[in-house]
Design a protein around this motif. Structure first.
Motif, mmCIF file in Angstrom:
data_model
loop_
_atom_site.group_PDB
_atom_site.id
_atom_site.type_symbol
_atom_site.label_atom_id
_atom_site.label_comp_id
_atom_site.label_asym_id
_atom_site.label_seq_id
_atom_site.Cartn_x
_atom_site.Cartn_y
_atom_site.Cartn_z
ATOM 1 N N ILE A 54 16.297 -0.864 9.461
ATOM 2 C CA ILE A 54 15.205 -0.829 8.486
ATOM 3 C C ILE A 54 15.270 -2.037 7.567
ATOM 4 O O ILE A 54 16.312 -2.319 6.978
ATOM 5 C CB ILE A 54 15.267 0.468 7.656
ATOM 6 N N VAL A 55 14.132 -2.713 7.464
ATOM 7 C CA VAL A 55 14.012 -3.787 6.495
ATOM 8 C C VAL A 55 13.334 -3.273 5.240
ATOM 9 O O VAL A 55 13.759 -3.549 4.117
ATOM 10 C CB VAL A 55 13.209 -4.973 7.087
ATOM 11 N N ARG A 56 12.264 -2.508 5.458
ATOM 12 C CA ARG A 56 11.507 -1.994 4.321
ATOM 13 C C ARG A 56 10.704 -0.774 4.752
ATOM 14 O O ARG A 56 10.204 -0.717 5.866
ATOM 15 C CB ARG A 56 10.558 -3.083 3.799
ATOM 16 N N ILE A 57 10.583 0.180 3.856
ATOM 17 C CA ILE A 57 9.738 1.353 4.102
ATOM 18 C C ILE A 57 8.501 1.232 3.223
ATOM 19 O O ILE A 57 8.615 1.164 1.997
ATOM 20 C CB ILE A 57 10.495 2.657 3.809
ATOM 21 N N ASP A 58 7.332 1.235 3.829
ATOM 22 C CA ASP A 58 6.086 1.105 3.086
ATOM 23 C C ASP A 58 5.531 2.448 2.626
ATOM 24 O O ASP A 58 4.833 2.512 1.614
ATOM 25 C CB ASP A 58 5.024 0.409 3.941
ATOM 26 N N ALA A 59 5.805 3.485 3.371
ATOM 27 C CA ALA A 59 5.328 4.816 3.010
ATOM 28 C C ALA A 59 6.189 5.839 3.724
ATOM 29 O O ALA A 59 6.747 5.569 4.796
ATOM 30 C CB ALA A 59 3.864 5.006 3.398
ATOM 31 N N MET A 60 6.286 6.997 3.115
ATOM 32 C CA MET A 60 7.092 8.073 3.701
ATOM 33 C C MET A 60 6.523 9.386 3.211
ATOM 34 O O MET A 60 6.117 9.480 2.036
ATOM 35 C CB MET A 60 8.546 7.909 3.277
ATOM 36 N N GLY A 61 6.482 10.373 4.085
ATOM 37 C CA GLY A 61 5.902 11.632 3.654
ATOM 38 C C GLY A 61 5.946 12.695 4.715
ATOM 39 O O GLY A 61 6.790 12.650 5.623
ATOM 40 N N TRP A 62 5.000 13.632 4.594
ATOM 41 C CA TRP A 62 5.033 14.831 5.419
ATOM 42 C C TRP A 62 3.646 15.208 5.933
ATOM 43 O O TRP A 62 2.652 15.095 5.211
ATOM 44 C CB TRP A 62 5.568 16.008 4.600
#
Length: 121
Positions: free
Chosen positions: A28-36
Motif C-alpha cells: 500500500i502506498v496510499r488509501i484514498d477511501a475505505m468503508g463498508w
C-alpha cells in the motif's frame, strides 16, 4: 496486492451494538477511501458508509445517526460502530478500500471477504 481482513460480526438483539473492523495490508502506498457495503439475502449490495482521504465521511440514510465510521491511519484500519441495530440491518458486511499500490498508476478497489451481522427481533 491488497488484503482486507474483517472482524466483529455476529448475532445481536435489536437495539444492541456491534463494532466491525477492517484492516488493510499489502503493498500500500496510499488509501484514498475505505468503508463498508452490505448485502442482505435476496437483495443487491448497498452502500453503508465510507471516509475519504479528504476527510469527509458519508452514510446511507438508513444508518445515519446509528452508525459511525472511524479509522486508524497508522494501522490502515477502518471501524464501523453500529448502535441501535435493527433486524433490517441483518446482512453480510463487506469492507472496501480504494488503494494505490507500489508500481501502479491509478488506485484500485479491493474487497474483504465479508462478515455476517444478524440482528434478531
Amino acid at each position: 496486492q491488497v488484503q482486507l481482513v474483517e472482524s466483529g460480526g455476529g448475532l445481536v438483539q435489536a437495539g444492541g451494538s456491534l463494532r466491525l473492523s477492517c484492516a488493510a495490508s499489502g503493498r500500500i502506498v496510499r488509501i484514498d477511501a475505505m468503508g463498508w457495503y452490505r448485502q442482505a439475502p435476496g437483495k443487491q449490495r448497498e452502500f453503508v458508509a465510507h471516509w475519504t482521504r479528504s476527510g469527509s465521511t458519508n452514510y446511507a440514510d438508513s444508518v445515519k445517526g446509528r452508525f459511525t465510521i472511524s479509522r486508524d491511519n497508522a494501522k490502515n484500519t477502518v471501524y464501523l460502530q453500529m448502535n441501535s441495530l435493527k433486524p433490517e440491518d441483518t446482512a453480510v458486511y463487506y469492507c472496501f478500500a480504494d488503494v494505490w499500490t507500489i508500481g501502479t498508476i491509478r488506485p484500485s478497489t479491493s474487497w474483504g471477504q465479508g462478515t455476517q451481522v444478524t440482528v434478531s427481533s
